[in-house]
Design a protein around this motif. Structure first.
Motif, mmCIF file in Angstrom:
data_model
loop_
_atom_site.group_PDB
_atom_site.id
_atom_site.type_symbol
_atom_site.label_atom_id
_atom_site.label_comp_id
_atom_site.label_asym_id
_atom_site.label_seq_id
_atom_site.Cartn_x
_atom_site.Cartn_y
_atom_site.Cartn_z
ATOM 1 N N GLU A 171 0.857 -1.318 0.192
ATOM 2 C CA GLU A 171 0.126 0.078 -0.067
ATOM 3 C C GLU A 171 0.718 1.244 -0.017
ATOM 4 O OE1 GLU A 171 -3.498 2.314 -0.282
ATOM 5 O OE2 GLU A 171 -3.144 0.200 -0.671
ATOM 6 N N GLU A 172 1.961 1.255 0.965
ATOM 7 C CA GLU A 172 2.708 2.560 0.822
ATOM 8 C C GLU A 172 3.508 2.691 -0.555
ATOM 9 O OE1 GLU A 172 5.670 1.570 4.195
ATOM 10 O OE2 GLU A 172 4.073 2.041 5.461
ATOM 11 N N GLU A 173 3.886 1.624 -0.967
ATOM 12 C CA GLU A 173 4.437 1.681 -2.519
ATOM 13 C C GLU A 173 3.532 2.197 -3.422
ATOM 14 O OE1 GLU A 173 6.081 -2.280 -3.365
ATOM 15 O OE2 GLU A 173 7.767 -1.934 -1.992
ATOM 16 N N ARG A 174 2.325 1.507 -3.544
ATOM 17 C CA ARG A 174 1.218 2.223 -4.469
ATOM 18 C C ARG A 174 1.035 3.557 -4.268
ATOM 19 N NH1 ARG A 174 -3.842 3.832 -4.793
ATOM 20 N NH2 ARG A 174 -4.080 3.371 -2.309
ATOM 21 N N LEU A 175 1.056 4.018 -2.875
ATOM 22 C CA LEU A 175 0.851 5.512 -2.578
ATOM 23 C C LEU A 175 1.836 6.416 -3.220
ATOM 24 C CD1 LEU A 175 -0.835 5.473 0.897
ATOM 25 C CD2 LEU A 175 -2.162 5.970 -1.349
ATOM 26 N N ALA A 176 3.257 5.831 -2.912
ATOM 27 C CA ALA A 176 4.453 6.520 -3.258
ATOM 28 C C ALA A 176 4.203 6.640 -4.853
ATOM 29 C CB ALA A 176 5.579 5.766 -2.753
ATOM 30 N N SER A 177 3.863 5.415 -5.600
ATOM 31 C CA SER A 177 4.011 5.674 -6.957
ATOM 32 C C SER A 177 2.961 6.411 -7.598
ATOM 33 C CB SER A 177 3.505 4.134 -7.532
ATOM 34 O OG SER A 177 3.318 3.866 -8.808
ATOM 35 N N GLU A 178 1.787 6.300 -7.007
ATOM 36 C CA GLU A 178 0.720 7.544 -7.315
ATOM 37 C C GLU A 178 1.191 8.870 -7.141
ATOM 38 O OE1 GLU A 178 -3.532 8.345 -5.317
ATOM 39 O OE2 GLU A 178 -3.283 6.291 -5.980
ATOM 40 N N GLU A 179 1.874 9.377 -6.183
ATOM 41 C CA GLU A 179 2.206 10.611 -6.096
ATOM 42 C C GLU A 179 3.454 10.959 -6.924
ATOM 43 O OE1 GLU A 179 3.837 11.349 -2.068
ATOM 44 O OE2 GLU A 179 2.192 10.206 -0.930
ATOM 45 N N ALA A 180 4.219 10.064 -7.338
ATOM 46 C CA ALA A 180 5.391 10.093 -8.050
ATOM 47 C C ALA A 180 4.631 10.404 -9.704
ATOM 48 C CB ALA A 180 6.319 9.018 -8.443
ATOM 49 N N ARG A 181 3.685 9.642 -9.999
ATOM 50 C CA ARG A 181 2.937 10.067 -11.275
ATOM 51 C C ARG A 181 2.308 11.350 -11.141
ATOM 52 N NH1 ARG A 181 1.568 4.346 -10.980
ATOM 53 N NH2 ARG A 181 -0.226 4.810 -9.820
ATOM 54 N N ALA A 182 1.688 11.592 -10.250
ATOM 55 C CA ALA A 182 1.008 13.054 -10.158
ATOM 56 C C ALA A 182 2.275 14.139 -10.277
ATOM 57 C CB ALA A 182 0.390 13.298 -8.754
ATOM 58 N N ARG A 183 3.144 14.002 -9.522
ATOM 59 C CA ARG A 183 4.376 14.944 -9.868
ATOM 60 C C ARG A 183 4.866 14.935 -10.991
ATOM 61 N NH1 ARG A 183 6.069 12.976 -4.505
ATOM 62 N NH2 ARG A 183 7.559 11.634 -5.775
ATOM 63 N N ALA A 184 4.917 13.756 -11.937
ATOM 64 C CA ALA A 184 5.401 13.915 -13.222
ATOM 65 C C ALA A 184 4.249 14.329 -14.096
ATOM 66 C CB ALA A 184 5.663 12.244 -13.704
ATOM 67 N N ALA A 185 3.166 14.170 -13.890
ATOM 68 C CA ALA A 185 2.140 14.772 -14.854
ATOM 69 C C ALA A 185 2.011 16.297 -14.420
ATOM 70 C CB ALA A 185 0.783 14.325 -14.344
ATOM 71 N N GLU A 186 2.390 16.819 -13.380
ATOM 72 C CA GLU A 186 2.236 18.386 -13.087
ATOM 73 C C GLU A 186 3.622 18.819 -13.733
ATOM 74 O OE1 GLU A 186 2.899 20.814 -9.038
ATOM 75 O OE2 GLU A 186 1.328 19.098 -8.825
#
Length: 77
Positions: free
Chosen positions: A18-33
């Motif tokens: 779950e922590e890895e999934r959240l970190a991955s989601e955050e990284a994708r959001a930062r990359a999109a931004e």
């Protein structure tokens, strides 16, 4: 409590996933931004304006060409 260790590891494994999934989601959001910011900066730059003008000119030319004339013209004789 050696018998119940497998249950504890399972929950830790789920928590880590779950922590890895959240970190991955955050990284994708930062990359999109960041990509959005780069796109906006490019559109504001001279190269971006030139590219937009070139695309508009190409689109305008594409709509004005071939006004009712056949694409292939055949000649007899």
């Amino acid at each position: 409590m050696g018998c119940f260790d497998c249950f504890d590891r399972g929950s830790k494994r789920e928590q880590r996933r779950e922590e890895e999934r959240l970190a991955s989601e955050e990284a994708r959001a930062r990359a999109a931004e960041a990509a959005q910011k780069r796109q906006e900066e490019y559109e504001k730059s001279a190269a971006g304006r030139a590219a937009r003008a070139q695309m508009a000119a190409a689109a305008k030319q594409a709509t004005n060409t071939n006004q009712g004339e056949p694409v292939l013209k055949w000649q007899m004789g």
